[in-house]
Design an enzyme around this catalytic site. Structure first.
Site, PDB file in Angstrom:
ATOM      1  N   GLY A 190       0.820  -1.196   0.000  1.00  0.00           N
ATOM      2  CA  GLY A 190       0.000   0.000   0.000  1.00  0.00           C
ATOM      3  C   GLY A 190       0.854   1.245   0.000  1.00  0.00           C
ATOM      4  N   THR A 226      -1.772  -3.061   7.392  1.00  0.00           N
ATOM      5  CA  THR A 226      -1.274  -2.275   6.259  1.00  0.00           C
ATOM      6  C   THR A 226      -2.031  -0.960   6.168  1.00  0.00           C
ATOM      7  OG1 THR A 226      -0.582  -4.206   4.987  1.00  0.00           O
ATOM      8  CG2 THR A 226      -1.051  -2.210   3.744  1.00  0.00           C
ATOM      9  N   GLU A 230      -0.763   2.897   6.595  1.00  0.00           N
ATOM     10  CA  GLU A 230      -0.910   3.914   5.559  1.00  0.00           C
ATOM     11  C   GLU A 230      -1.730   5.107   6.043  1.00  0.00           C
ATOM     12  OE1 GLU A 230       1.503   1.575   3.310  1.00  0.00           O
ATOM     13  OE2 GLU A 230       0.989   3.700   3.187  1.00  0.00           O
ATOM     14  N   PRO A 245      19.625   6.034   8.419  1.00  0.00           N
ATOM     15  CA  PRO A 245      20.359   5.384   9.512  1.00  0.00           C
ATOM     16  C   PRO A 245      20.177   6.127  10.829  1.00  0.00           C
ATOM     17  CG  PRO A 245      21.836   6.659   8.138  1.00  0.00           C
ATOM     18  CD  PRO A 245      20.497   6.705   7.455  1.00  0.00           C
ATOM     19  N   ASP A 250      11.955  10.601  12.842  1.00  0.00           N
ATOM     20  CA  ASP A 250      10.559  10.479  12.424  1.00  0.00           C
ATOM     21  C   ASP A 250       9.718  11.609  12.993  1.00  0.00           C
ATOM     22  OD1 ASP A 250       9.231   7.976  14.774  1.00  0.00           O
ATOM     23  OD2 ASP A 250      10.461   9.772  15.088  1.00  0.00           O
ATOM     24  N   VAL A 252       9.098  12.409  15.992  1.00  0.00           N
ATOM     25  CA  VAL A 252       8.336  12.037  17.181  1.00  0.00           C
ATOM     26  C   VAL A 252       9.321  11.793  18.317  1.00  0.00           C
ATOM     27  CG1 VAL A 252       6.737  10.377  18.193  1.00  0.00           C
ATOM     28  CG2 VAL A 252       6.486  11.032  15.797  1.00  0.00           C
ATOM     29  N   ASP A 287       1.855  -8.096  10.565  1.00  0.00           N
ATOM     30  CA  ASP A 287       0.645  -7.582  11.208  1.00  0.00           C
ATOM     31  C   ASP A 287       0.484  -8.080  12.638  1.00  0.00           C
ATOM     32  OD1 ASP A 287      -1.897  -7.082   8.632  1.00  0.00           O
ATOM     33  OD2 ASP A 287       0.164  -6.368   8.805  1.00  0.00           O
TER      34      ASP A 287
END
Length: 692
Positions: A190, A226, A230, A245, A250, A252, A287
């Protein structure tokens, strides 16, 4: 806290890690394509990032954190499919909505205490109930296609490229489901568009077998994560390793630094001097391994939904029937304190008593509708419906023989200007407009049986063709607007001629069951009479095989395979099939059908002979009556066991539910149209009914 880099630095090297291994999503690659197409995108995304960081800083104090305010996002799912397996079921779609609500609400059953920063994002999702034109919708669109691989170039989002244009992306989270996506020979599960991109391509895309947790899903990405991943991108989350690396961010603060994606379920894996959060939805784990968003990720997603955020209009959307807009008496939905659609309550005109219908001139017709057809006799059983369900066994129509069709209606109205018609595609060109192929027409009637006959001409081509039965009538529930309903259904028929000869033959029917042997049955017919039959097979193991020998005198027969649920033997719930053989010769085979599939065959040297008509027999999984219902809706279940029921209004809201019962009290419901849904094992079946 991890080091923050500007977007321009992050984007420069973000592809190195992603292309090194088989990928779970292609969001970052898609973003790079968008940047190349639109040089302004990076600047716009930097502005969104600056706003996001400022908003998160505002949320950093306890008094400013946003708690207890759930934001619900309306979803529309566009299904592009080539076959019945890829045309995923409503149950599979709903299972994905359920997964999203569990994962974003931290109510998922696999949530654990491994990471203390795990959080309820207070974001929820619903299938849209109102379309862009203000009409009631299921929140699902479907489009047949011949294309398998859609890649990541956004073709699925463009009608001009064979896809489907998005619904208003400021009001709907658009999801496209496609048969397959690859990029550089690698499978893509996705991808999503980050906030700030073009409205014409905004939304998320998933392959059909990685969407939801039931139906046609493929392990190890078979639990709906998934789409959770997304949608995280759609709401401005990055991959947890920062697509680079150690040192890449991110954005956060409470997710540990990582040097690359994790696969499988690498719990305990250490990189960048800390343990990787492989259970985070924004990693590439299987998952079954994923189970959390963090508080920092929550704040980042909530920021784009808050006042001033890039997706604020979506947070305010009322396309699930809620929202802040004032209900009106002309919006086509039941809202506010209305007791019906655009009627009743404190503001609208009173709803009409009973269930009222109108013809095309606006004349009232209080009536019931015919809902079943049988070749030979067309009857209306108890529980008439607006929308008819039809099935048919294959029928032999012999040249020069005459056949009769009879309609016995139960309408109680008096004003009709439509009727009934039958066509036979004698030349097998798929076109029913040819001269002589409309073999029978009659005007509508209220109670008198209507019959018509036709003779199959010598000029008819032998072999499988189609018979089309049409019923048309006028009416619309709840209001007197001009509207016309029409029903057209096809039957498989065979034009035949010949005789039979030869000796007795033993044929073997081999049944390879799917996961529901208790739904499978069969019969062999000769001239309309059953000469052998079997099933259902509740004692057989799921996925098992059974061979049955049947001795048949020389002659021509029809094998009828039945599935009580109506989804055949293949392929949504196991990969079942059947084969009928005469020694080394295959006489019939199949597995992918709905309620029934019929194949004609001959044994003992016989050839097809002129035969009598084989009437269609419809075996409903369940019937409901009376319809319309005033006090009690009775349910008659045929051959299967149901566990529970739901009654759903036309806004998609559950208004009644409980354990299965054959008598449901509907007396407290407002007048109008509803759907009753039975849960039968892992499956559901739905019918419409009217409360008056």
């Amino acid at each position: 806290m991890k080091k923050n880099f500007t977007l321009s630095i992050v984007f420069f090297l973000m592809l190195a890690s992603v292309f090194a291994q088989e990928r779970k999503c292609a969001t970052m690659e898609n973003l790079e394509q968008r940047k190349q197409q639109n040089p302004e995108l990076e600047r716009k995304m930097q502005e969104i990032e600056d706003f996001t960081q400022a908003k998160i800083q505002q949320m950093s104090t306890e008094m400013n954190r946003i708690d207890g305010s759930i934001i619900t996002l309306p979803v529309v799912v566009h299904v592009l499919y080539r076959n019945s397996t890829e045309n995923i079921s409503v149950a599979q779609i709903q299972s994905q909505i359920d997964v999203l609500n569990e994962d974003f609400g931290r109510t998922n059953a696999d949530a654990d205490n491994t990471w203390s920063q795990a959080a309820d994002t207070e974001i929820q999702f619903c299938l849209a109930t109102v379309d862009p034109n203000g009409n009631t919708t299921t929140g699902i669109t479907r489009k047949s296609t011949t294309r398998q691989d859609w890649g990541t170039s956004d073709d699925m989002k463009k009608t001009s490229q064979g896809g489907v244009d998005p619904w208003d992306t400021s009001q709907y989270l658009n999801m496209w489901i496609v048969p397959k996506m690859t990029d550089s020979g690698r499978t893509i599960l996705g991808y999503a568009q980050f906030p700030g991109g073009s409205a014409s391509t905004d939304g998320v895309v998933m392959a059909y077998n990685y969407f939801g947790r039931t139906g046609a899903v493929s392990a190890p990405f078979d639990l709906g994560r998934t789409t959770t991943h997304e949608v995280g991108h759609f709401l401005n989350l990055r991959h947890i390793w920062g697509d680079g690396p150690c040192g890449y961010d991110d954005f956060v603060s409470d997710t540990p630094a990582s040097d690359a994606a994790n696969y499988g379920c690498a719990t305990g894996h250490t990189s960048c001097s800390s343990t990787d959060m492989v259970q985070n939805y924004m990693d590439y784990s299987d998952d079954s391994c994923m189970n959390l968003f963090t508080l920092g990720q929550k704040n980042r997603m909530r920021a784009v939904l808050e006042a001033g955020g890039a997706r604020r209009s979506l947070a305010l959307s009322d396309k699930c029937g809620g929202g802040g807009t004032t209900p009106t008496c002309s919006d086509g939905i039941q809202n506010g304190d209305e007791t019906g659609v655009d009627c009743g309550g404190s503001s609208c005109q009173p709803c009409q008593t009973g269930v009222q219908y109108c013809d095309s001139q606006g004349n009232n017709i209080n009536d019931e509708y015919i809902s079943r057809v049988q070749l030979g006799t067309i009857n209306n059983p108890s529980g008439a419906q607006f929308y008819s369900d039809f099935t048919s066994t294959a029928t032999d129509l012999s040249k020069n023989d005459t056949y009769t069709v009879t309609v016995t209606p139960t309408w109680t109205g008096t004003v009709y200007n439509e009727g009934y018609a039958v066509w036979v595609d004698y030349n097998q060109d798929g076109d029913f407009t040819d001269s002589g192929e409309q073999v029978w027409t009659r005007s509508a009637t209220t109670t008198t049986p209507v019959s018509g006959s036709f003779t199959v001409p010598n000029s008819a081509l032998e072999g499988e063709t189609r018979m089309r039965v049409s019923m048309k009538y006028n009416g619309i529930p709840s209001s007197c607007e001009a509207f016309s309903y029409g029903e057209v259904e096809d039957y498989t028929v065979n034009i035949v001629n010949g005789g039979s000869s030869g000796g007795d033959t033993t044929v073997t029917l081999t049944l390879n069951f799917d996961n529901y042997p208790e739904e499978t049955s069969w019969s062999i017919l000769s001239g309309g009479s059953t000469v052998a039959s079997g099933g259902t097979y509740g004692s057989q193991a799921d996925g098992s095989t059974l061979s049955i020998d049947v001795d048949l005198p020389a002659g021509c027969y029809s094998l009828v395979m039945n599935d009580a649920y109506g989804d055949g033997m293949c392929c949504s719930y196991g990969n079942g099939s059947y084969t009928l053989t005469d020694g080394g010769t295959t006489l019939a085979s199949g597995g992918s059908f709905s309620s029934s599939q019929t194949t004609n065959f001959c044994v003992g040297g016989a050839s097809r002979e002129a035969g009598t008509i084989v009437a269609s027999v419809y075996d409903d999984i369940f019937k409901i009556y009376p319809n319309p219902a005033k006090q009690t809706l009775n349910v008659s279940l045929n051959g299967l066991e149901a566990q529970s029921y739901k009654v759903i209004n036309m806004l998609g809201q559950v208004v009644l539910s409980g354990s299965y019962t054959d008598a449901i009290n509907v007396s407290e419901l407002n007048n109008g149209m509803y759907m009753i849904q039975l849960q039968i094992g892992e499956k559901t079946k739905t019918k419409r009914f009217i409360k008056e």
